[in-house]
Design an enzyme around this catalytic site. Sequence first.
Site, PDB file in Angstrom:
ATOM      1  N   GLY A   1     -30.893 -14.636 -17.388  1.00  0.00           N
ATOM      2  CA  GLY A   1     -31.702 -13.959 -16.388  1.00  0.00           C
ATOM      3  C   GLY A   1     -31.373 -14.440 -14.984  1.00  0.00           C
ATOM      4  N   SER A   2     -32.391 -14.501 -14.159  1.00  0.00           N
ATOM      5  CA  SER A   2     -32.176 -14.782 -12.733  1.00  0.00           C
ATOM      6  C   SER A   2     -31.725 -16.199 -12.433  1.00  0.00           C
ATOM      7  CB  SER A   2     -33.455 -14.480 -11.952  1.00  0.00           C
ATOM      8  OG  SER A   2     -33.719 -13.094 -11.953  1.00  0.00           O
ATOM      9  N   THR A   3     -31.799 -17.107 -13.415  1.00  0.00           N
ATOM     10  CA  THR A   3     -31.265 -18.452 -13.150  1.00  0.00           C
ATOM     11  C   THR A   3     -29.760 -18.381 -12.904  1.00  0.00           C
ATOM     12  OG1 THR A   3     -30.953 -18.920 -15.522  1.00  0.00           O
ATOM     13  CG2 THR A   3     -33.046 -19.605 -14.524  1.00  0.00           C
TER      14      THR A   3
END
Length: 491
Positions: A220-222
């Site tokens: 995801g956004s990591t």
Amino acid sequence: MNKPLRRIAIFCGLLVLALLIRSNWLQYVQADSLQKNENNRRIAIERYAQPRGDIIVDGKPITGSKQTSGSDFEYKRTYKDGPMWSPVTGYASQAFGANQLEAVEDGTLTGNDDRLFFRNTLDMLTGKKKEGGNVVTTLNAAAQKAAYEGLKKQGGKGSVVALEPSTGKILALASFPSYDPSTFAGNSNSDAEAWQKLQKKNNPADPMQNRALREVYPPGSTFKVLTAAAALEEGLYKSADEKTDTPLPWTMPGTTTELPNDGDLPCEDATLREALRVSCNTVFGKIGADLGNDTMLEYAKKFGFTEEQFVPVRSSASVFSDDMNESQTALSSIGQFNTAATPLQMAMVTAAIANNGTLMKPYMVDELQAPSLDTIEKTDPEKLSEPMSAENAQILQSMMETVVSEGTGGKAKIEGVTVGGKTGTAQHGVDNSENPYAWFISYAKGEDGSSPVAVAVIVEDDDAVRGDISGGGLAAPIAKSVMEAVLKGKQ
């Protein structure tokens, strides 16, 4: 000698020659395979004829041995806080073999390592019973407890990995749900029953899966911190506060599909700092498309993707695909499409950023000790790669610190400590039909500006209310407690 006697003599000579060849073949060519043969019970009997050496954390053993009765195995393994430590130790079972550290370092723990040959020979001559050596780990007991208790309190499934950025030492390696290796360390019916109850076919939670090392998840956004690193290194943008060339809405190349943001976010031409703070899909998706698949893959590899890691336990390879088109590259650059990472991998990404751009090889065995406690092997820190310059790493640090001080990572704040982080809520299931994964990656800085700890946390909670799932809400508090435990130990 008459002809019949000569024939008998030659035949007997050939039999003796065949016997010599066969015995040498068994002793030298097949010795290793015979020794490792699962049906060779003598090896297992010898392995459990004396107490195993111990696995050590903070100078104290987290393992032990117990004498048994009614079996030709004299000793069996015991574990202290088994569920908390099993992702590190693995198990050593009379009935089911061994895995993880118990298997990788079996030679040292049993005293059969070739480097202990001279000592074992002396012990045999003096009549002293053979002893196993010790495995001294890099783990931090307080950090491990904070990680495990945090996951347990949250419920569901998940894992935590904490690293020391400057060396690559693994400080915490937790996975939940977990299991107690003591329950099947023996060779009885009750051990067999305990083993069966832990198998995935009988327990869908799969407690024996080491989620920290063997499970790959969409990050995801990591993953956007890696995309930001590539943008800075390639000179696409030169500072955290330079406006990006990002229209809103942004249509992915080669498609008529707009890449959505998670809500009405200020992402149009947002700076890298602002885009990371509010987690703009459009900004980082377009960066990935602009840089292209080859460049993004290059940086993913520099941070450790596509390669298995051995710490010394094997960790699965994280995934960033090649041969993707521009829209697929855009999705992959925000941690979706085929991108998948182990928690160890995302801890490595975070540690490299915190260590001013240098990625150290992760490891969790500090040294191997002989039974006399003499060191027989010491692990030296090793640089794995340098995915970004110190200057750009510090720019990215300032962006991640804004995420914690002013953005979605607020629950990781520690009073008086500089903390950088990134939240992630990764899609899960067909058409995002299942509850998403909650991620949080972070690091903490000491007073001298160095970082003693970098952490990656993932939480899978199928029972949580979907709208309540976020990396900042579920995973960040666990990361905070782990960082606090490490920082307290440094005081």
